[in-house]
Write a protein that holds these residues in place. Structure first.
Motif, mmCIF file in Angstrom:
data_model
loop_
_atom_site.group_PDB
_atom_site.id
_atom_site.type_symbol
_atom_site.label_atom_id
_atom_site.label_comp_id
_atom_site.label_asym_id
_atom_site.label_seq_id
_atom_site.Cartn_x
_atom_site.Cartn_y
_atom_site.Cartn_z
ATOM 1 N N GLN A 17 48.605 68.632 -57.771
ATOM 2 C CA GLN A 17 49.666 67.543 -57.655
ATOM 3 C C GLN A 17 50.301 67.054 -59.135
ATOM 4 O OE1 GLN A 17 48.157 64.233 -55.391
ATOM 5 N NE2 GLN A 17 50.305 64.577 -54.245
ATOM 6 N N CYS A 38 52.849 64.237 -61.028
ATOM 7 C CA CYS A 38 53.511 62.914 -61.166
ATOM 8 C C CYS A 38 54.530 62.721 -62.161
ATOM 9 C CB CYS A 38 52.427 61.776 -61.002
ATOM 10 S SG CYS A 38 51.569 61.703 -62.851
ATOM 11 N N LYS A 75 56.648 59.775 -64.974
ATOM 12 C CA LYS A 75 56.625 58.459 -65.629
ATOM 13 C C LYS A 75 57.441 58.390 -66.554
ATOM 14 C CE LYS A 75 52.286 58.106 -66.818
ATOM 15 N NZ LYS A 75 50.713 57.764 -67.441
ATOM 16 N N ALA A 84 55.648 57.663 -60.326
ATOM 17 C CA ALA A 84 55.858 58.243 -58.952
ATOM 18 C C ALA A 84 54.675 59.383 -58.536
ATOM 19 C CB ALA A 84 56.919 58.123 -58.347
ATOM 20 N N ILE A 85 54.252 59.730 -57.835
ATOM 21 C CA ILE A 85 53.442 60.916 -57.326
ATOM 22 C C ILE A 85 54.678 61.731 -56.685
ATOM 23 C CG2 ILE A 85 51.762 62.111 -56.039
ATOM 24 C CD1 ILE A 85 49.974 59.509 -56.350
ATOM 25 N N TYR A 135 54.222 54.466 -54.564
ATOM 26 C CA TYR A 135 54.206 55.266 -55.849
ATOM 27 C C TYR A 135 54.314 56.716 -55.312
ATOM 28 C CZ TYR A 135 52.844 50.716 -57.785
ATOM 29 O OH TYR A 135 52.843 49.419 -58.178
ATOM 30 N N HIS A 136 54.982 56.927 -54.361
ATOM 31 C CA HIS A 136 55.169 58.358 -54.067
ATOM 32 C C HIS A 136 56.901 58.524 -54.076
ATOM 33 C CE1 HIS A 136 51.046 58.386 -53.105
ATOM 34 N NE2 HIS A 136 50.989 59.788 -52.825
ATOM 35 N N TYR A 173 48.623 64.788 -62.215
ATOM 36 C CA TYR A 173 48.079 63.662 -61.427
ATOM 37 C C TYR A 173 46.699 63.463 -61.464
ATOM 38 C CZ TYR A 173 47.191 60.170 -58.082
ATOM 39 O OH TYR A 173 46.619 59.048 -57.433
ATOM 40 N N ASP A 182 43.554 61.780 -60.077
ATOM 41 C CA ASP A 182 43.186 61.161 -58.737
ATOM 42 C C ASP A 182 42.001 60.416 -58.784
ATOM 43 O OD1 ASP A 182 41.505 63.242 -58.877
ATOM 44 O OD2 ASP A 182 42.071 64.211 -56.836
#
Length: 339
Positions: free
Chosen positions: A153, A155, A157, A168-169, A186-187, A211, A213
């Motif tokens: 995954q 993200c 920024k 955001a992811i 934030y997705h 990302y 987690d």
């Protein structure tokens, strides 16, 4: 001794209260300024001044200098204009004011640019998560092709941001509308983001990153021109409503000491880390007080007081209490009337 905090983040109210609690003799006379009088710190400081609005930075620096001269400020702890003011120490010293800057100006510029900061960071035991910068759809596609096969995954920024704004992811399965309706904060939908970026043509400097987690650590620190004087590490559980845990991990404290030395960090500052696949990663340095500064101080050290009294008198004369490792802390909101 007259101490001035100019416009800054809301945590200044807690900091002023903490200093006053530790200073019953009233050695420090604390002043706060803001364009609006309806701020909490206007009630906690000894005195409040209204700042002018709309000034360009050079004019604002001139106003700050005039304020220091006219109000006989001994110590100036800047929020607004902090990077520019870090290069003005001699100018203010000529009028009797010492500026407490979190780092030299060139280091503050580096810290505020995440792309440059990440590229320059090599912290033992806390590497930066893999990242690539982009400003166009083609650059984003190339970065995605390079990073996605290695990470489940990703993200995005902004390279310059505060409060996590713009983070955001990327969700490869759902649209942004579906994410919004599902309440997934934030997705953002991968396809929607890619299409919007192509329509824009270019954007401000952004980062595509792996990302992380795992749990986040926020470390509130005091430094003396690169020497770590004190640090309190708060671990934020993934589940909300459980408060935060004081967790004085040796690897985190070692990373903070290294970063303080590398960047000449001074006064109160905050460093954030996050776990990903069980590995600790550096997120960022905030060269200012964090929003959770009061929670850190529950663990023992009154960080704003240590920083101010150490800067005023020398840290050799300041007592730094032991940190109460392992305790759980939280902030309780209370309502008040503003003038």
């Amino acid at each position: 001794m007259r101490v001035w905090f100019n416009r800054t983040f809301s945590s200044v109210s807690a900091a002023i209260s903490l200093i006053r609690q530790a200073d019953p003799a009233g050695r420090f006379y604390l002043i706060y300024s803001n364009p609006s009088p309806h701020v909490a710190a206007a009630r906690t400081a000894h005195a409040f001044y209204t700042e002018p609005r709309g000034l360009e930075m050079d004019a604002y620096l001139d106003w700050c200098l005039a304020c220091c001269r006219d109000q006989q400020i001994d110590i100036f702890i800047p929020g607004k204009g902090a990077t520019a003011l870090a290069a003005q120490h001699e100018r203010f010293a000529a009028h009797g004011t010492r500026i407490l800057s979190a780092a030299p100006a060139e280091q503050l510029e580096l810290i505020h640019d995440k792309a440059r900061f990440y590229a320059a960071s090599h912290v033992a035991g806390a590497p930066v998560a893999p990242f690539l910068p982009f400003e166009t759809a083609d650059q984003f596609d190339a970065a995605y092709a390079a990073l996605r096969p290695q990470h489940r995954q990703l993200c995005i920024k902004p390279s310059h941001s505060v409060f996590g704004l713009g983070f955001a992811i990327l969700d490869e399965q759902r649209s942004s509308a579906a994410l919004l309706l599902a309440g997934a904060a934030y997705h953002i939908g991968y396809d929607d983001f890619r299409r919007g970026l192509a329509e824009l043509g270019s954007c401000r400097p952004m980062l595509l990153m792996a990302y992380l987690d795992g749990e986040e650590y926020s470390v509130d620190c005091v430094g003396e021109h690169g020497r770590l004087v004190c640090a309190v590490a708060r671990r934020k559980p993934a589940t909300a409503g459980q408060g935060q845990l004081i967790d004085m991990r040796a690897d985190i404290l070692g990373a903070c000491a290294q970063l303080a030395s590398t960047h000449g960090l001074n006064g109160v500052f905050n460093i954030q880390f996050r776990l990903g696949d069980g590995v600790l990663h550096l997120l960022e340095i905030n060269p200012r007080m964090s929003g959770g500064i009061a929670m850190a101080c529950v663990a023992g050290p009154n960080l704003p007081w240590i920083a101010l009294s150490g800067f005023a008198d020398g840290y050799g004369r300041v007592h730094v209490p032991a940190v109460r490792d392992g305790i759980r802390v939280a902030e309780l909101a209370s309502a008040t009337e503003l003038a």
